[in-house]
Design a protein around this motif. Structure first.
Motif, PDB file in Angstrom:
ATOM      1  N   TYR A   1       0.838  -1.201   0.000  1.00 37.45           N
ATOM      2  CA  TYR A   1       0.000   0.000   0.000  1.00 37.45           C
ATOM      3  C   TYR A   1       0.872   1.250   0.000  1.00 37.45           C
ATOM      4  O   TYR A   1       0.615   2.208  -0.747  1.00 37.45           O
ATOM      5  N   LEU A   2       1.902   1.263   0.853  1.00 37.95           N
ATOM      6  CA  LEU A   2       2.764   2.442   0.923  1.00 37.95           C
ATOM      7  C   LEU A   2       3.569   2.604  -0.358  1.00 37.95           C
ATOM      8  O   LEU A   2       3.750   3.729  -0.847  1.00 37.95           O
ATOM      9  N   LYS A   3       4.046   1.502  -0.908  1.00 37.95           N
ATOM     10  CA  LYS A   3       4.846   1.567  -2.134  1.00 37.95           C
ATOM     11  C   LYS A   3       4.070   2.233  -3.261  1.00 37.95           C
ATOM     12  O   LYS A   3       4.636   2.936  -4.110  1.00 37.95           O
ATOM     13  N   SER A   4       2.747   2.061  -3.265  1.00 38.54           N
ATOM     14  CA  SER A   4       1.925   2.627  -4.345  1.00 38.54           C
ATOM     15  C   SER A   4       1.932   4.152  -4.354  1.00 38.54           C
ATOM     16  O   SER A   4       1.633   4.760  -5.386  1.00 38.54           O
ATOM     17  N   VAL A   5       2.267   4.784  -3.218  1.00 38.36           N
ATOM     18  CA  VAL A   5       2.260   6.254  -3.150  1.00 38.36           C
ATOM     19  C   VAL A   5       3.606   6.814  -2.708  1.00 38.36           C
ATOM     20  O   VAL A   5       3.751   8.018  -2.566  1.00 38.36           O
ATOM     21  N   ALA A   6       4.599   5.940  -2.481  1.00 34.59           N
ATOM     22  CA  ALA A   6       5.908   6.389  -1.994  1.00 34.59           C
ATOM     23  C   ALA A   6       6.746   6.950  -3.139  1.00 34.59           C
ATOM     24  O   ALA A   6       6.450   6.706  -4.319  1.00 34.59           O
ATOM     25  N   PRO A   7       7.806   7.725  -2.828  1.00 32.74           N
ATOM     26  CA  PRO A   7       8.716   8.198  -3.878  1.00 32.74           C
ATOM     27  C   PRO A   7       9.302   7.030  -4.662  1.00 32.74           C
ATOM     28  O   PRO A   7       9.458   5.929  -4.136  1.00 32.74           O
ATOM     29  N   LYS A   8       9.640   7.271  -5.918  1.00 28.60           N
ATOM     30  CA  LYS A   8      10.104   6.195  -6.794  1.00 28.60           C
ATOM     31  C   LYS A   8      11.396   5.554  -6.301  1.00 28.60           C
ATOM     32  O   LYS A   8      11.658   4.378  -6.587  1.00 28.60           O
ATOM     33  N   ASP A   9      12.227   6.301  -5.564  1.00 25.28           N
ATOM     34  CA  ASP A   9      13.490   5.731  -5.105  1.00 25.28           C
ATOM     35  C   ASP A   9      13.343   4.901  -3.829  1.00 25.28           C
ATOM     36  O   ASP A   9      14.329   4.403  -3.295  1.00 25.28           O
ATOM     37  N   MET A  10      12.140   4.727  -3.337  1.00 23.91           N
ATOM     38  CA  MET A  10      11.895   3.947  -2.113  1.00 23.91           C
ATOM     39  C   MET A  10      11.484   2.529  -2.516  1.00 23.91           C
ATOM     40  O   MET A  10      10.381   2.311  -3.027  1.00 23.91           O
ATOM     41  N   SER A  11      12.357   1.559  -2.292  1.00 22.47           N
ATOM     42  CA  SER A  11      12.110   0.190  -2.739  1.00 22.47           C
ATOM     43  C   SER A  11      11.327  -0.599  -1.692  1.00 22.47           C
ATOM     44  O   SER A  11      11.259  -0.213  -0.518  1.00 22.47           O
ATOM     45  N   LEU A  12      10.756  -1.717  -2.122  1.00 28.63           N
ATOM     46  CA  LEU A  12      10.036  -2.592  -1.191  1.00 28.63           C
ATOM     47  C   LEU A  12      10.959  -3.154  -0.130  1.00 28.63           C
ATOM     48  O   LEU A  12      10.576  -3.288   1.035  1.00 28.63           O
ATOM     49  N   SER A  13      12.183  -3.485  -0.514  1.00 28.67           N
ATOM     50  CA  SER A  13      13.127  -4.025   0.471  1.00 28.67           C
ATOM     51  C   SER A  13      13.437  -2.996   1.546  1.00 28.67           C
ATOM     52  O   SER A  13      13.542  -3.336   2.737  1.00 28.67           O
ATOM     53  N   GLU A  14      13.557  -1.725   1.166  1.00 27.48           N
ATOM     54  CA  GLU A  14      13.785  -0.663   2.159  1.00 27.48           C
ATOM     55  C   GLU A  14      12.587  -0.533   3.087  1.00 27.48           C
ATOM     56  O   GLU A  14      12.744  -0.370   4.312  1.00 27.48           O
ATOM     57  N   ILE A  15      11.383  -0.628   2.525  1.00 20.57           N
ATOM     58  CA  ILE A  15      10.170  -0.526   3.350  1.00 20.57           C
ATOM     59  C   ILE A  15      10.101  -1.674   4.344  1.00 20.57           C
ATOM     60  O   ILE A  15       9.845  -1.471   5.540  1.00 20.57           O
ATOM     61  N   PHE A  16      10.344  -2.901   3.893  1.00 24.29           N
ATOM     62  CA  PHE A  16      10.263  -4.053   4.792  1.00 24.29           C
ATOM     63  C   PHE A  16      11.339  -3.978   5.888  1.00 24.29           C
ATOM     64  O   PHE A  16      11.076  -4.327   7.039  1.00 24.29           O
TER      65      PHE A  16
END
Length: 425
Positions: free
Chosen positions: A376-391
């Motif tokens: 959900y966050l990845k869908s609206v996060a800045p493009k340089d923010m990866s899923l691995s960084e979020i997890f």
């Protein structure tokens, strides 16, 4: 599990297996057994509360009330280190008390709070974790759709569940805030306060922002107060909430055809998913029980000689594993009809177990590899923010969730004192 891994939707997997095993075990004459289970599920009156709360959340998300609520929190928490993160969590609690669903709240906070924290120089991991953890509080703060579905499948009072989750939900939010304050005061660069220039806005502007939160907070107080006060049932209170949010948006001049159309569309999509999964799960659990599966599991667990707390820990472990691959709706509808009778036979409170289930599902919401909060966050996060960084950023908050879950697990009165006090026990 094999069919789920092929990518077939859960509702069709469960329905297909239910029909195949019904025909194989009972013959074609057993098919009416499946349809009767489906009818009993759809005929549950409390189901009406789900579209009402989803519609209320959809209207809230698409109006400007949530943004005004967030802006008003800045006047309270802006001057402390980590204040914007704290403000985000406090706003998340208020939003959760109005909406009851999670995905929209994470997206909303991702659009409003995340850019502001990144602009102010907040540590990226702290900002990401705050948004995802705060947004996932919707599983715990009433009116939680998770608890409504649990109450439906476990035949437990939803009002009691709402009372029981107040203390654990606020406790978990407090743990998040304490963690953020400790990190930011130990290292002020992680969460710098807002500058005085931004905070010194005219008094008229401050009053305008504070007025903006009166209506949504009033709706939340009315909905929850009518439930806790015994004035209205959960279903009636949900309908009152929809009317309240709609009128609030109308007073603010925000009601448009697009707002109504998009809110109704999201409500239809969300409720359609819940009903389809519910139909398949009701059929599967019904056939499973007719084949003696529930009696087999009950006798296996109860005759194992394990202590009740060990049995609950095993159930929690099963829920954690399922949470890595399945949505909470499917987990609730598939496992609770089997787990809850065992909990009752062990002499434990199904209301307490419902809070454990909701907290467990909150952990699964953040956990890789399929934690929905991250996507959900990845869908609206800045493009340089990866899923691995979020997890990676979610790991400390998952640990906090596990600590809170353990506290409620080993100290049931944390959850049960309020419903018992209301009942006079």
């Amino acid at each position: 599990m094999v069919l789920i891994l092929t990518g077939i939707p859960l509702a069709f997997v469960t329905g297909l297996i239910a029909i195949l095993f019904t025909i194989a075990w009972f013959g074609p004459s057993g098919v009416p057994l499946v349809s009767s289970r489906i009818y009993s599920f759809v005929n549950e009156y409390v189901l009406v509360a789900i579209p009402m709360f989803v519609l209320m959340a959809s209207l809230l998300d698409r109006s400007g009330m949530a943004r005004d609520l967030y802006d008003a929190m800045r006047l309270v928490a802006g001057r402390i280190k980590g204040g914007v993160a704290v403000q985000t969590l406090v706003a998340a609690v208020f939003l959760a008390s109005i909406s009851g669903i999670i995905g929209g709240e994470i997206v909303l906070l991702g659009l409003i709070a995340l850019p502001q924290m990144l602009r102010l120089g907040y540590n990226r991991a702290l900002a990401i974790g705050t948004v995802c953890a705060g947004g996932s509080l919707g599983t715990m703060i009433p009116p939680s759709i998770v608890l409504i579905v649990y109450g439906l499948t476990a035949s437990v009072s939803i009002g009691d569940l709402f009372l029981a989750t107040v203390t654990p939900g606020l406790m978990l939010a407090s743990f998040y805030i304490i963690y953020i304050l400790i990190r930011c005061y130990a290292n002020p660069e992680m969460g710098p306060p807002i500058s005085d220039e931004e905070l010194n806005i005219p008094m008229a502007e401050k009053l305008r922002k504070m007025r903006g939160v009166i209506l949504p907070v009033g709706v939340a107080v009315t909905v929850l107060g009518s439930i806790y006060g015994g004035i209205a049932s959960v279903t009636e209170a949900a309908a009152m909430g929809v009317v309240g949010v709609f009128l609030s948006a109308a007073v603010r001049g925000e009601v448009t055809w697009i707002l109504i159309r998009d809110s109704l569309k999201q409500t239809l999509e969300t409720c359609g998913m819940i009903i389809w999964i519910g139909l398949g799960a009701a059929a599967l659990v019904g056939v499973y029980n007719l084949m003696g599966g529930n009696r087999f599991i009950e006798s296996t667990i109860l005759d194992s000689g394990a202590s009740p707390i060990v049995i609950v820990l095993i159930m929690m472990g099963i829920l954690v594993v399922l949470g890595l691959f399945m949505d909470w709706i499917g987990i609730a509808l598939l496992t609770m009809p089997i787990f809850v009778p065992i909990i009752i036979k062990l002499g434990m409170d199904p209301v307490w177990f419902g809070i454990l289930f909701a907290m467990n599902m909150q952990v699964s919401y953040l956990s890789p590899p399929f934690g929905p909060a991250a996507f959900y966050l990845k869908s609206v996060a800045p493009k340089d923010m990866s899923l691995s960084e979020i997890f990676r950023a979610l790991i400390p908050f998952i640990c906090i969730q596990v600590v809170a879950l353990a506290i409620v697990l080993f100290f049931p009165d944390v959850a049960l004192w309020l419903p018992n006090w209301v009942k006079g026990d």
